[in-house]
Design a protein around this motif. Structure first.
Motif, PDB file in Angstrom:
ATOM      1  N   THR A   1      -2.109   8.884  10.512  1.00 50.25           N
ATOM      2  CA  THR A   1      -2.261   9.437   9.233  1.00 50.25           C
ATOM      3  C   THR A   1      -1.926   8.213   8.184  1.00 50.25           C
ATOM      4  O   THR A   1      -2.697   7.957   7.390  1.00 50.25           O
ATOM      5  N   GLN A   2      -0.877   7.335   8.576  1.00 51.17           N
ATOM      6  CA  GLN A   2      -0.332   6.462   7.645  1.00 51.17           C
ATOM      7  C   GLN A   2      -1.304   5.183   7.817  1.00 51.17           C
ATOM      8  O   GLN A   2      -1.853   4.403   6.770  1.00 51.17           O
TER       9      GLN A   2
ATOM     10  N   HIS B   1      -4.344   6.079   5.582  1.00 52.21           N
ATOM     11  CA  HIS B   1      -4.086   6.107   4.210  1.00 52.21           C
ATOM     12  C   HIS B   1      -4.056   4.397   3.874  1.00 52.21           C
ATOM     13  O   HIS B   1      -4.391   4.206   2.891  1.00 52.21           O
ATOM     14  N   MET B   2      -3.624   3.574   4.638  1.00 47.66           N
ATOM     15  CA  MET B   2      -3.483   2.223   4.382  1.00 47.66           C
ATOM     16  C   MET B   2      -5.130   1.661   4.252  1.00 47.66           C
ATOM     17  O   MET B   2      -5.301   1.013   3.447  1.00 47.66           O
TER      18      MET B   2
ATOM     19  N   THR C   1       0.827  -1.300  -0.043  1.00 47.48           N
ATOM     20  CA  THR C   1       0.158  -0.131  -0.032  1.00 47.48           C
ATOM     21  C   THR C   1       0.748   1.309  -0.076  1.00 47.48           C
ATOM     22  O   THR C   1       0.386   2.358  -0.342  1.00 47.48           O
ATOM     23  N   ASN C   2       2.017   1.296   0.377  1.00 44.26           N
ATOM     24  CA  ASN C   2       3.067   2.096   0.239  1.00 44.26           C
ATOM     25  C   ASN C   2       2.534   3.323   1.396  1.00 44.26           C
ATOM     26  O   ASN C   2       2.705   4.724   1.149  1.00 44.26           O
ATOM     27  N   SER C   3       2.079   2.887   2.442  1.00 50.15           N
ATOM     28  CA  SER C   3       1.372   3.854   3.459  1.00 50.15           C
ATOM     29  C   SER C   3       1.872   3.809   4.621  1.00 50.15           C
ATOM     30  O   SER C   3       2.242   4.912   5.423  1.00 50.15           O
TER      31      SER C   3
ATOM     32  N   THR D   1      -6.936   1.744   0.882  1.00 52.50           N
ATOM     33  CA  THR D   1      -6.709   0.531  -0.066  1.00 52.50           C
ATOM     34  C   THR D   1      -7.901  -0.222   0.128  1.00 52.50           C
ATOM     35  O   THR D   1      -8.036  -0.726   1.300  1.00 52.50           O
TER      36      THR D   1
END
Length: 290
Positions: free
Chosen positions: A109-110, A113-114, A68-70, A117
């Motif tokens: 925050t991260q 963002h995950m 996910t690059n999160s 997905t």
């Protein structure tokens, strides 16, 4: 690390490569060690009498989160797929660092963002584990059927087998299961979830970066994940504020939060016994009157 030596349950590397092996405390499921070699530091955990995919499923979950690059996850170097209940190990990157002022906010925050997905179905295409308990999975077209049939019913049946469902608790549990359509959203956004996100399953790495560990991934309502973070603590106000700035929780979150926490309390009831029974009963009494 093909020429292996044993240290308790742990098997790692050639004897000449290893400089130190230190026991790491804090986990309930696996033995864990910090292993220093000439060239690197590893986190190694071992277990015995586990199924062939016990560590493979964890590695798959870490890979999905990483993709996910999160948010950070430790790199997986190796895992066993044991036959005939043999001992098994998993070798990962050693993650270590000091929290910074913004670490908790970064985690929120991260993670938000995950959770952005998403999938068009709910559940997962592999059976997983919650602790050592089996967690059957399939993919469903609506969230309520998945949560009822794959999550709550599984733990309910385990509790019956273990003698942890009194007649009163059993009756209320069955009534709650029958009424889920009136309590939960059938089609919330289906987010990639860590699946076992309590305060001990995230770490701080270099530069104060948060890392997730020990996932039991699936796709589901992001409010389910956040409800568990509130059950046993370990997450700050900064975390929740940052999370909601990315992926706000629904206005009815407080109304459904205990229904989601019920799943994890049933897991703890089944793993650790009746000390969690009162918390289960309080939730059942909230939603099932009489």
């Amino acid at each position: 690390m093909n020429n292996k030596i044993k240290h308790g349950l742990v098997t790692i590397g050639d004897a000449s490569d290893i400089q130190s092996i230190q026991l790491v405390t804090g986990g309930d499921i696996n033995q864990a060690f910090r292993v220093q070699t000439k060239d690197n530091v590893y986190f190694v955990k071992g277990n015995h009498n586990v199924s062939e995919n016990f560590f493979a499923i964890e590695a798959q979950g870490l890979k999905l989160i990483d993709e996910t690059n999160s948010i950070g996850v430790p790199h997986v170097y190796y895992y066993d797929q044991p036959k005939n209940d043999d001992d098994a190990i998993m070798i990962m990157e050693w993650v270590e660092g000091q929290k910074k002022k913004d670490t908790n906010a970064k985690l929120g925050t991260q993670l938000g963002h995950m959770h952005l997905t998403t999938n068009d179905q709910y559940g997962f295409n592999e059976n997983t584990f919650i602790g050592t308990l089996p967690q059957p999975n399939d993919l469903f077209d609506n969230w309520i059927d998945y949560y009822r049939d794959q999550r709550l019913l599984t733990q309910y049946n385990i509790a019956i087998d273990k003698g942890r469902m009194s007649s009163i608790r059993r009756d209320k549990m069955e009534k709650l299961l029958q009424n889920l359509d009136n309590l939960l959203d059938r089609q919330p956004k289906s987010s990639l979830l860590h699946g076992d996100l309590w305060g001990g399953n995230w770490l701080t790495g270099s530069e104060g970066a948060p890392y997730l560990i020990d996932p039991s991934v699936f796709y589901g309502d992001h409010a389910f994940e956040l409800a568990f973070t509130e059950l046993f603590g370990g997450f700050s106000l900064d975390f929740y504020e940052a999370y909601n700035s990315v992926f706000p929780l629904p206005s009815y979150y407080e109304e459904i939060k205990p229904i989601y926490q019920l799943y994890y309390l049933l897991v703890h009831l089944n793993m650790f016994g009746e000390s969690y029974g009162n918390a289960v009963d309080q939730i059942l009494n909230r939603y099932v009157k009489g």
